[in-house]
Structure formats: structure tokens, C-alpha cells
Design a protein around this motif. Sequence first.
Motif, PDB file in Angstrom:
ATOM      1  N   ASP A   1       0.852  -1.192   0.000  1.00 35.92           N
ATOM      2  CA  ASP A   1       0.000   0.000   0.000  1.00 35.92           C
ATOM      3  C   ASP A   1       0.883   1.236   0.000  1.00 35.92           C
ATOM      4  N   PRO A   2       0.845   2.046  -1.064  1.00 42.40           N
ATOM      5  CA  PRO A   2       1.695   3.244  -1.121  1.00 42.40           C
ATOM      6  C   PRO A   2       1.441   4.213   0.020  1.00 42.40           C
ATOM      7  N   GLY A   3       0.281   4.098   0.681  1.00 42.77           N
ATOM      8  CA  GLY A   3      -0.030   5.004   1.781  1.00 42.77           C
ATOM      9  C   GLY A   3       0.796   4.763   3.026  1.00 42.77           C
ATOM     10  N   GLY A   4       1.420   3.594   3.109  1.00 34.27           N
ATOM     11  CA  GLY A   4       2.227   3.278   4.275  1.00 34.27           C
ATOM     12  C   GLY A   4       1.373   2.974   5.497  1.00 34.27           C
ATOM     13  N   ALA A   5       1.952   3.134   6.676  1.00 38.86           N
ATOM     14  CA  ALA A   5       1.228   2.874   7.922  1.00 38.86           C
ATOM     15  C   ALA A   5      -0.021   3.743   7.981  1.00 38.86           C
ATOM     16  N   THR A   6      -1.150   3.113   8.319  1.00 38.74           N
ATOM     17  CA  THR A   6      -2.448   3.788   8.284  1.00 38.74           C
ATOM     18  C   THR A   6      -3.281   3.350   9.482  1.00 38.74           C
ATOM     19  N   ASN A   7      -4.020   4.269  10.061  1.00 34.19           N
ATOM     20  CA  ASN A   7      -4.937   3.939  11.149  1.00 34.19           C
ATOM     21  C   ASN A   7      -6.247   4.686  10.927  1.00 34.19           C
ATOM     22  N   PHE A   8      -7.346   3.951  10.883  1.00 34.11           N
ATOM     23  CA  PHE A   8      -8.677   4.522  10.608  1.00 34.11           C
ATOM     24  C   PHE A   8      -8.702   5.261   9.274  1.00 34.11           C
ATOM     25  N   GLY A   9      -7.799   4.890   8.359  1.00 33.09           N
ATOM     26  CA  GLY A   9      -7.743   5.535   7.052  1.00 33.09           C
ATOM     27  C   GLY A   9      -6.806   6.724   6.979  1.00 33.09           C
ATOM     28  N   VAL A  10      -6.245   7.150   8.100  1.00 33.29           N
ATOM     29  CA  VAL A  10      -5.304   8.279   8.115  1.00 33.29           C
ATOM     30  C   VAL A  10      -3.897   7.732   7.956  1.00 33.29           C
ATOM     31  N   THR A  11      -3.197   8.183   6.918  1.00 32.10           N
ATOM     32  CA  THR A  11      -1.866   7.654   6.641  1.00 32.10           C
ATOM     33  C   THR A  11      -0.790   8.404   7.411  1.00 32.10           C
ATOM     34  N   ILE A  12       0.361   7.776   7.518  1.00 33.38           N
ATOM     35  CA  ILE A  12       1.505   8.414   8.173  1.00 33.38           C
ATOM     36  C   ILE A  12       1.915   9.675   7.425  1.00 33.38           C
ATOM     37  N   HIS A  13       1.725   9.682   6.097  1.00 32.20           N
ATOM     38  CA  HIS A  13       2.073  10.864   5.303  1.00 32.20           C
ATOM     39  C   HIS A  13       1.182  12.048   5.694  1.00 32.20           C
ATOM     40  N   THR A  14      -0.111  11.785   5.873  1.00 32.93           N
ATOM     41  CA  THR A  14      -1.034  12.843   6.285  1.00 32.93           C
ATOM     42  C   THR A  14      -0.669  13.352   7.669  1.00 32.93           C
ATOM     43  N   MET A  15      -0.354  12.442   8.572  1.00 30.27           N
ATOM     44  CA  MET A  15      -0.001  12.848   9.929  1.00 30.27           C
ATOM     45  C   MET A  15       1.271  13.687   9.936  1.00 30.27           C
ATOM     46  N   ARG A  16       2.215  13.357   9.076  1.00 31.21           N
ATOM     47  CA  ARG A  16       3.436  14.156   8.997  1.00 31.21           C
ATOM     48  C   ARG A  16       3.148  15.544   8.438  1.00 31.21           C
ATOM     49  N   GLN A  17       2.283  15.612   7.435  1.00 27.99           N
ATOM     50  CA  GLN A  17       1.910  16.908   6.869  1.00 27.99           C
ATOM     51  C   GLN A  17       1.242  17.796   7.910  1.00 27.99           C
ATOM     52  N   LEU A  18       0.466  17.166   8.806  1.00 31.69           N
ATOM     53  CA  LEU A  18      -0.252  17.919   9.833  1.00 31.69           C
ATOM     54  C   LEU A  18       0.562  18.092  11.114  1.00 31.69           C
ATOM     55  N   GLY A  19       1.755  17.477  11.160  1.00 27.85           N
ATOM     56  CA  GLY A  19       2.608  17.595  12.341  1.00 27.85           C
ATOM     57  C   GLY A  19       2.041  16.926  13.578  1.00 27.85           C
ATOM     58  N   LEU A  20       1.372  15.785  13.398  1.00 30.40           N
ATOM     59  CA  LEU A  20       0.722  15.097  14.513  1.00 30.40           C
ATOM     60  C   LEU A  20       1.703  14.158  15.225  1.00 30.40           C
ATOM     61  N   ASP A  21       2.554  14.763  16.026  1.00 33.72           N
ATOM     62  CA  ASP A  21       3.504  14.012  16.854  1.00 33.72           C
ATOM     63  C   ASP A  21       2.794  13.687  18.173  1.00 33.72           C
TER      64      ASP A  21
END
Length: 204
Positions: free
Chosen positions: A25-45
Motif C-alpha cells: 500500500d503506497p499510503g504506508g502505515a495507516t490507522n482509521f484511514g489516516v496515513t503516516i504521510h497525512t499525519m506528517r503533513q499535519l505535524g501530529l507528533d
Amino acid sequence: MQTSVYQIASQIVHREGGFVNDPDDPGGATNFGVTIHTMRQLGLDLDGDGAVTTRDVRHLSRAQAIEIFIDHYFNKPRIADLPDALHATVFDMQVNAGSNAVRILQRLLNRMGQQVVVDGAIGPQTIRATHAAYALAPAHIVDAYGIARRNYYYAIGDRRPASRKFARRRDGGKGGWIIRAEEFISPRYHLSATEHLERTAQWA
């Protein structure tokens, strides 16, 4: 009664499921449909260690996923400005495929005689064209969009063998992508098991 955006987002979270990290899956690690790429873009540390990692993806809550979807996959891309009937399917596809959700709509609009640029962004031109197309075919445009979604998934399988497992199960039946698309298509337009097998027959 029109389904609320929160209800639609909740349904998407349920459809997406929990944590997965599939190497295909090109989206990588995902939880509830939210990908790690999205979390990085949003700065969700979420664990506060200074980096957004797979551990942060695991820590994401259902409520946080719903909020992300509404803010960044519904409001920000202006899906609210489309006809209400299209909200659920375009929103769901925006979560699943990003701006390709809008490109699918824009290509459909052009096939329906509306002149729009296929750029993956909802602006005044796309909004006007979508409302015009909906006024001309209110009973058909949602099915047409769902069928275009299904064709998009099959086309990915044609191009990318590693992704075929998302469109076709090991036993040859419909995979998650196809089932997901058909949730937004009237039953009379669902492919039969035979038609699905014929569509994927060229896949190894």
C-alpha cells in the motif's frame, strides 16, 4: 433526511478499519484511514518525541481521524459546495485516493458535456459544472460517479500488479476496493461475480 458530514466521516472510519501497514500500500502505515504521510503533513507528533512515526499512527484515535477527515478531506477541498447527493461518495473517495477523487468527477463531467479542467481541485468552474450535470441527471450522476470509481480501481490493478489484491480476492471474488465502490452504486449496476472475473481475467 440528509446524512450529516459527521455521520459520513464516521462511516468512512468504520469502513477503513484500524491500524494496517501493508508494504504493497503506497499510503504506508495507516490507522482509521489516516496515513503516516497525512499525519506528517499535519505535524501530529502524538507521543511528543519530536518525530511522526508509525507509533504515532498507532496512537491515533477514532475521534481524531473523524476530525481530520472533516477538516482536511471534506471542508478544505470544498466538497461541501457540491450537490448533497455526491457528498458521501466523493468524500469517501477523497479519503481513499486524495485529489484523484475530484479528477474522477471532473472527467465524468466532461463526458456529460460540461467543460472543466481536470486538475483535482474543486473551484468555481467544477462547482458550477457539477450542479449543472446534477440538474440534468439527478437520478444517475451518483451511480455514474460510483462506476467511474470502480473503473479507477480496476485500472490501478491493470497497471500495478502489487495492488491487485485490493481489487480481487485470492479466490477471485471482489476485493475491498470494488466492494467499497459498489456501496455507492445502485444494486442494478453492480457487477456479477462472472463479470468481475471477466474484468480481471488478464491479471496473473
